[in-house]
Each structure stands twice: as structure tokens, then as C-alpha cells.
Enzyme design. Structure first.
Site, PDB file in Angstrom:
ATOM      1  N   TYR A  37      45.988  -4.968 -18.864  1.00 21.59           N
ATOM      2  CA  TYR A  37      44.913  -4.084 -18.393  1.00 21.59           C
ATOM      3  C   TYR A  37      44.047  -4.859 -17.409  1.00 21.59           C
ATOM      4  O   TYR A  37      44.558  -5.465 -16.492  1.00 21.59           O
ATOM      5  CB  TYR A  37      44.135  -3.523 -19.588  1.00 21.59           C
ATOM      6  CG  TYR A  37      43.261  -2.352 -19.194  1.00 21.59           C
ATOM      7  CD1 TYR A  37      43.808  -1.250 -18.529  1.00 21.59           C
ATOM      8  CD2 TYR A  37      41.909  -2.357 -19.469  1.00 21.59           C
ATOM      9  CE1 TYR A  37      43.015  -0.192 -18.151  1.00 21.59           C
ATOM     10  CE2 TYR A  37      41.101  -1.286 -19.103  1.00 21.59           C
ATOM     11  CZ  TYR A  37      41.658  -0.214 -18.438  1.00 21.59           C
ATOM     12  OH  TYR A  37      40.870   0.833 -18.054  1.00 21.59           O
ATOM     13  N   LYS A  92      63.297  16.985 -28.918  1.00 22.54           N
ATOM     14  CA  LYS A  92      64.021  16.780 -27.666  1.00 22.54           C
ATOM     15  C   LYS A  92      63.814  15.348 -27.180  1.00 22.54           C
ATOM     16  O   LYS A  92      64.744  14.692 -26.692  1.00 22.54           O
ATOM     17  CB  LYS A  92      63.494  17.774 -26.620  1.00 22.54           C
ATOM     18  CG  LYS A  92      64.372  17.927 -25.405  1.00 22.54           C
ATOM     19  CD  LYS A  92      65.480  18.923 -25.650  1.00 22.54           C
ATOM     20  CE  LYS A  92      66.238  19.213 -24.387  1.00 22.54           C
ATOM     21  NZ  LYS A  92      67.143  20.351 -24.513  1.00 22.54           N
TER      22      LYS A  92
END
Length: 749
Positions: A37, A92
């Protein structure tokens, strides 16, 4: 237990749902976090701002698909809304990851079609592709068409195209088995929704004539008169035919193919009997087909080539055979769409794969039922790992050739990249198999009449890995080859139908001072393991595999007696290569030496280091014990300690080695470098030499079962010529892998 409650418990178990986000870079230190970060993240941000294509280099975009739904047509549940569709979309994502290592964000939108389109279009910077899911017709057609026009990444509505592609593959093979040409097929559809319309279009792309397609909906045959009265949407209207009105029974009369994408139980045996000879029946309504499998088979005396959407019957048309691999290929060449050429390539690849020999692991996964190309097996099984290596490259290649991608593609190199995605073992074996293919050698397969040996021989020939020689009864081997439908003619040596005198003489010469008489030698060479060993010793073959049907010690005895150990080795050892996600470890000895002394341990270490180099691994050896560097001093700890000293004193040893040490010290970098900074190993060991057979066998099995490692082996090291002893019950892939190792050994010889 109630299946519904079982499913609810599965989904609600902590943590709820089926997916999570995990990190792919280290995050254990302050430096790691500053790179992940702020401030480190600014560097890739600046690069992407200047060169937008670098987003594929520095982020997950190139492997990230959005699975997006409005919940308006979820499974057989109908319009249940976006929130209720989320379990399906998560599922999925599980399939994308499990079968093709594609990452997914599932997104459920509460929006009308226009807003839905705008929202999805706005997410293009995030994703490498969009999988639309469970959106009702006819809105789904317009949503997909508009997004494809507006976006420069693949957009694919699986409910339309998935069934089309998988059933298209089945149709290619079914027509071939029935002896019918695609352009001559008369096809009747029951159902006129998104899946049916897309499937009919796709069949036309494959070669079916549009005028030979009759489509029926709940009101009967879709005719031109119905199209003229404005009762059909534009997507269904294109299949209106200039025929009299009628019902499904009328449409099925004399049809070659029935495609059901409607509801269960609407086709009677009489309707099926009205079809043409050897009909093709794809009854894909779920969970209940338009006509039951048994009912359809019993309705006629000729061959009914049947496919359903169910896993408990042959020829399941399952969309998981398509979308993960289609997206994998499209993403990997940064395709801007999934076009018709790519879909056709996927269907043809699936059809071709169904004609290949099926791996043992797939057969076992489906209850050991026979899986061989024919009317009961026209499409691969969803759990077949080879689908990734066939469909994704075919799709990627079609994308490049059709202009959907500007990338270039080296198919062979791409397949290797895909193998690495599925696990380190495939990547490591590819190194050796590529070496083997560069100069195949003659490999004896004793127990040659065994089906697994014959199937392995076929793969060795087909892949160019080796020139196999099957030892066994010629008639039995040839009959099995014919029963399996394998089109190859391997070399066969039948001990009962050849001149064994030279081999008996050689065996007698080798063992006459070891207690074997001339008569016994004549009898022994009738045994395939002894015959193969003598052939290798004489140089008539380069290598041998044996042991598939025997106990390991019994199988090892003939090659040890005949071939013997290498000049620089007094002992042999069995080595397993264990592959983890990001690490490879060789474990020795796990099969041969019960209580080795220091000299044997040192020899095992040398031979295992040589084996590691065949896999392009730089060896780092640890001699294991239950103490670290003299913390305990007794007979057991002195053996590995002395073996390590012997190796360090040997000027020919050119790899780092240390010991004795505990197993965790050997493999954990912090323990090795922080606590024992004096160690000769500056990195964790990748060769673990166990102090005795008991420890080695226990250790590798624990690592395999609890550590999630894949095991390759046992590979026999220290023999004068390449011989490997299989484990009873090994699969065909294990035989092929060990044959590849044997060929690489022979090349070194």
C-alpha cells in the site's frame, strides 16, 4: 439428511458463503505492507497512468472476471432478485477458480436493462472479462449485444453460449457415430429461450442448415405465420419456418436430432420412435429431462445417442466444460471479445478430447465406469483436467487468428504455463518429459498385458516420450488394444513365443556363482521382470519399468540381481518428489534401505542430488534426525552427522549439505538462518535424507496427505541402468511419468 438443510449448512458454515480474497504477495513485515500500500503502491499507479496497458502488468485485471447478474432468471427458480442470486454467482466463481485458476468478483445489480448496461460498462477498468449470468430473455440478448459493442474486453452470456458450445461438441461426435453429415441433419428444438436460440445459431455455425432447424415453444412450431402476426421476439423470429402449424410431436417426426431446452417429461416414447434411424437426443431440461434416459433407450431397438444435463447419466452437457477454459484462453491473449471462431474452436477441442484415452483419475472420479469414445461417451467429463490444456489453447489460438487478439502465441509454451497453474508437479514433470521427447529411448514395460501398461504405452508413443516394448502374451495384448480402441501397433515380445536361449545364457553367466543353475536360468527368463532386466543389461533396451502387479521388494529383486548398482553406488534408494504450491522436496530413502549406515546415507544423498538435477533443481541436502547439530549424541544421531561430514569432505560433491538436523530446521528459513547461522545451508533444503526406511516412508506420506503435496515416484536411484519399480495400483499417468524419468536417465547414460 434433508438435502436442502445440508446445502444450507454448507453455505452458512463459518465463514458464510463460498469465496474469500487472499493475498498473493508477502504481508508479514512493515516493509511488505509499505510496498503493498502506501507509499510503495504509488509507483505502479504512476506507470499505469502513463501507460494504461501496464494495468495488466501490475494488477490482477488480466486474471479477473466479473460474474454479473440481475437475478431475473436464476436456475429453475425464475426471477428471485439479485440478492437471492448471489449464492449462484459465488458458485460460478468457485468453478472459475477450481477449473481454470481464474479469479472472480461476483456482482449482483438491482437495475433495469439500460442501467444494468451502464453499470457494467463503467466497470471495464476493473475486469479482464465479463460473464453475464441468469438474466431473463429477451433482455439478455440486448444486454450482451450492447455491452459487446461498447466494451473492449470479452463479454459472454454463459446461459446462451455455454450450452450451445458443449452440446455442439456432443453433436459433432454424435453425428459422426450415427454416420450422418451435419449439413444433412434435421434438428428439432423444444424451447425457444436464450439457450435454445443461441444453441440453434451455434449449430448453424458448425454446419447445420438453418432451413433444417424446427423450433417449438409452448404454443407449438415457430412458423412464418406466427412471425408475421408479431407474436415472436426478433431473436426467435429468425428460426420461423414456412411449414404448417403443429406441435412438438409433429416437429419430431423423422427428425435426426432432438434438442430439449424446455421442461421435463414432454417427450413420449412414441414421439421418440417417430424420429429417424439412430436418433440423437439431447434432453437437457434439469433436473428432469424432456424424456428419461432409460425410457429413451428402451423406446427403440437401434442406437439412441442420448445426452442430458444430469451427472448420473452418460454424456452430461455441463457448462463447466466451457466457460472457465474459454475465459482462460481469452484472458491469456487479452482478447477483446469471445467471437464465433473462438466458440467453434472450444467445441471442436472438446469433441476431439472425447476421442482420447481417459485418465485413470477421471475414471475413478466417476465410479470406475467405462469411459471410451462411443454413444455413451461423446463429451469429456467435467473433472477431466485435460480440458484446460485442450480448450484454453484452442480458444487462445482462435482469438489470435481471428483478430480478436493482437498477441502472438506459442502453443506449446502456453500449455506449459497452463500446467504450472494446476500445480508444481506438472511443471516439474514437463521439464523431464521435454527432455525425454528430445531423444526418445527404448523402454521395456514388463507386465505388458495389463491394461494400464498398454494405455501408458499408447500415451508414450502418442506424445513421443519413448519407444515402449510390451512384454507379455501377444494375443492378450492385441485383444486389449482392440477392445480399448487404441490405434497403434507397439512392439510386443511374448516370452512364450520367442527365442529365450540368449537371455537364459546371459542370466546364467551373471548368477551362476549366486546359486542359479542353468536350468533355473531357463525358467527364470520366462518371467517378464527377469527377461526385461536381461534385455536392459545386454543393451537391447535402454530402460525398464516393472512392479505394477507385484510387491515392491519382489519387483525390485530381478533388476537388482541382473542390472545391479552403478559403479559409483553400492546401494539403490527409492526417492519421492513432493511438489507443493511453491516448493519441491525430494524425500529419500522411502522404499529400499531399512537401516542404512552413514556410508549408505551419503550415497543416497549423492544419487538423489543427481536426480534433482534432471528436474533442473539445484540440490541442497539435509541429513535428518531428531536432533540439531549435536544436541543429542547417540548411535542414531551420529549416522546422519557422519554422513554429512563424509559428503563435505568429498571434493567431488558440489552441492551444499548439512546435518544432522531436525526436519523443521531443514525446511524453515528463519530457523535455519537465524538460529543456526553457521549452517552450510543458506536456504532451506530441497533434498531430505531420512535416517531409516521407517522414517522416510512415514515422512513422505505425512507430507503428501496432510501437507497437500503431490507425490511423483518412487524413482529408483543408484542402478547401473535406468530401471524403475512401480507401486502396485499406480495410475497410467504415474507409469508415463516414470517412463519419462527413465528416458531422461538413459539420455544421461
Amino acid at each position: 439428511m434433508d438435502p436442502s438443510q445440508d446445502a444450507l449448512d454448507y453455505h452458512s458454515r463459518e465463514p458464510p458463503g463460498k469465496v474469500e480474497i487472499s493475498t498473493t504477495k508477502p504481508t508479514s513485515t512493515q516493509r511488505d505492507l509499505s510496498l503493498a500500500y502506501s507509499p510503495g503502491v504509488a509507483a505502479p499507479c504512476r506507470e499505469i497512468a502513463e501507460h494504461v496497458e501496464d494495468v495488466y502488468k501490475y494488477t490482477t485485471k488480466g486474471n479477473l472476471v466479473g460474474v454479473i447478474s440481475d437475478g431475473s432468471a436464476v436456475l429453475g427458480l425464475g426471477d428471485i432478485g439479485p440478492a437471492a442470486s448471489k449464492p449462484v454467482m459465488e458458485g460460478k466463481g468457485v468453478l472459475f477458480k477450481r477449473f481454470a485458476d481464474v479469479d472472480v468478483f461476483d456482482i449482483e445489480l438491482d437495475a433495469d436493462p439500460d442501467a444494468f448496461i451502464e453499470h457494467v460498462e463503467a466497470m471495464e477498468p476493473t475486469f479482464g472479462g465479463i460473464n453475464l449470468e441468469d438474466i431473463k430473455a429477451p433482455e439478455c440478448f440486448e444486454i450482451e449485444r450492447t455491452l459487446r459493442d461498447r466494451m473492449d474486453i470479452p463479454v459472454f452470456h454463459d446461459d446462451q453460449h455455454g450450452t450451445a458450445i458443449i452440446s455442439g461438441a456432443a453433436l459433432l461426435n454424435a453425428a459422426d457415430i450415427a454416420g450422418k453429415a451435419l449439413e444433412d441433419l434435421s434438428v428439432t428444438f423444444a424451447g425457444a429461450g436464450a439457450a435454445a436460440t443461441a444453441t440453434a445459431r451455434f449449430y448453424v455455425s458448425l454446419g447445420v442448415q438453418r432451413e433444417n432447424i424446427t423450433m417449438c415453444d409452448i404454443d407449438g412450431i415457430i412458423t412464418e405465420s406466427r412471425a408475421d402476426d408479431g407474436s415472436l421476439d426478433p431473436y426467435t423470429r429468425e428460426f420461423a419456418q414456412d411449414v404448417p402449424a403443429g406441435d412438438l410431436a409433429d416437429a419430431m417426426a423423422d427428425a435426426d436430432v432432438f434438442v430439449g431446452l424446455s421442461v421435463g417429461g414432454i417427450v413420449s416414447p412414441d414421439m421418440l420412435r417417430s424420429m429417424a434411424d439412430n436418433p440423437i437426443v439431447f434432453a437437457m431440461a434439469n433436473p428432469d429431462p424432456e424424456i428419461g434416459y432409460e425410457e429413451a433407450k428402451q423406446a427403440r431397438d437401434d442406437t439412441v445417442i442420448m445426452a442430458t444435463g444430469r451427472s448420473d447419466y452418460p454424456n452430461q452437457v455441463n457448462n463447466v466444460l466451457g466457460f472457465p477454459f474459454i475465459f482462460r484462453g481469452a484472458l491469456d491473449v487479452r482478447a477483446n471479445e469471445i467471437n464465433e471462431e473462438m466458440k467453434i474452436a472450444a467445441a471442436e477441442a472438446l469433441a476431439d478430447l472425447a476421442r482420447e484415452d481417459v485418465p485413470d483419475a477421471v475414471v475413478k472420479a466417476y465410479g470406475d465406469q467405462p469411459l471410451q469414445f462411443g454413444s455413451e461417451y461423446i463429451i469429456p467429463k467435467p473433472l477431466d483436467p485435460r480440458v484446460l490444456f485442450e480448450v484454453a489453447p484452442a480458444v487462445a489460438e482462435a482469438a489470435v487468428e481471428s483478430g480478436a487478439s493482437d498477441e502472438s502465441l506459442d502453443r506449446a509454451a502456453y500449455v506449459e504455463e497452463l500446467e504450472a497453474r494446476l500445480g508444481k508437479s506438472r511443471e516439474m514433470m514437463r521439464v523431464v518429459l521435454n527432455k525425454a521427447k528430445s531423444d526418445p529411448k527404448r523402454v521395456i514395460l514388463s507386465e505388458g498385458k495389463h491394461e494400464k501398461m498398454i494405455r501408458a504405452a499408447y500415451q508414450l508413443v502418442d506424445q513421443g516420450i519413448a519407444d515402449p516394448v510390451l512384454l507379455g502374451n501377444r494375443t492378450s495384448i492385441e485383444r486389449t488394444i482392440d477392445d480399448l480402441g487404441l490405434s497403434f501397433s507397439p512392439e510386443i515380445i511374448d516370452p512364450l513365443d520367442c527365442d529365450l536361449e540368449p537371455y537364459a545364457e546371459r542370466l546364467y553367466e551373471l548368477r551362476k556363482r549366486k546359486g542359479i543353475t542353468r536350468t533355473e536360468a531357463t525358467e527364470l527368463v520366462r518371467d517378464e521382470a527377469y527377461l526385461g532386466s536381461v534385455m536392459v543389461e545386454l543393451g537391447e533396451a535402454d530402460a525398464m519399468l516393472t512392479g505394477l502387479t507385484n510387491h515392491y521388494p519382489s519387483a525390485l529383486r530381478p533388476p537388482l540381481q541382473v542390472v545391479g548398482t552403478a559403479p559409483d553406488a553400492e546401494y539403490v534408494a527409492g526417492v519421492y518428489m513432493l511438489t507443493f504450491k511453491n516448493r519441491v522436496v525430494f524425500c529419500a530413502d522411502a522404499t529400499v534401505n531399512q537401516d542404512p549406515d552413514a556410508e549408505v546415507l551419503a550415497g543416497v544423498a549423492r544419487q538423489t542430488a543427481n536426480l534433482a538435477r534432471e528436474f533442473n533443481v539445484d540440490p541442497r541436502v539435509a541429513l535428518l534426525s531428531y536432533s540439531d547439530f549435536g544436541s543429542v549424541d547417540n548411535h542414531g544421531t551420529r549416522k546422519p552427522r557422519r554422513a554429512a561430514e563424509m559428503l563435505r569432505e568429498d571434493e567431488t560433491v558440489d552441492f551444499p549439505v548439512d546435518g544432522e538436523m531436525q526436519a523443521d530446521t531443514a525446511v524453515i528459513e528463519d530457523m535455519l538462518t537465524d538460529t543456526y547461522e553457521f549452517s552450510d545451508l543458506d536456504e532451506p533444503a530441497n533434498i531430505l535424507v531420512f535416517p531409516n526406511l521407517e522414517a522416510g516412508n512415514i515422512g513422505y506420506k505425512l507430507l503428501q496427505r496432510l501437507g497437500g503435496a503431490e507425490a511423483i515416484g518412487p524413482m529408483l536411484v543408484g542402478m547401473d541402468k535406468p530401471v524403475h519399480v512401480l507401486q502396485r495400483g499406480d495410475e497410467v499417468k504415474d507409469i508415463v511419468n516414470l517412463a519419462g524419468v527413465a528416458v531422461a536417465d538413459a539420455q544421461e547414460e
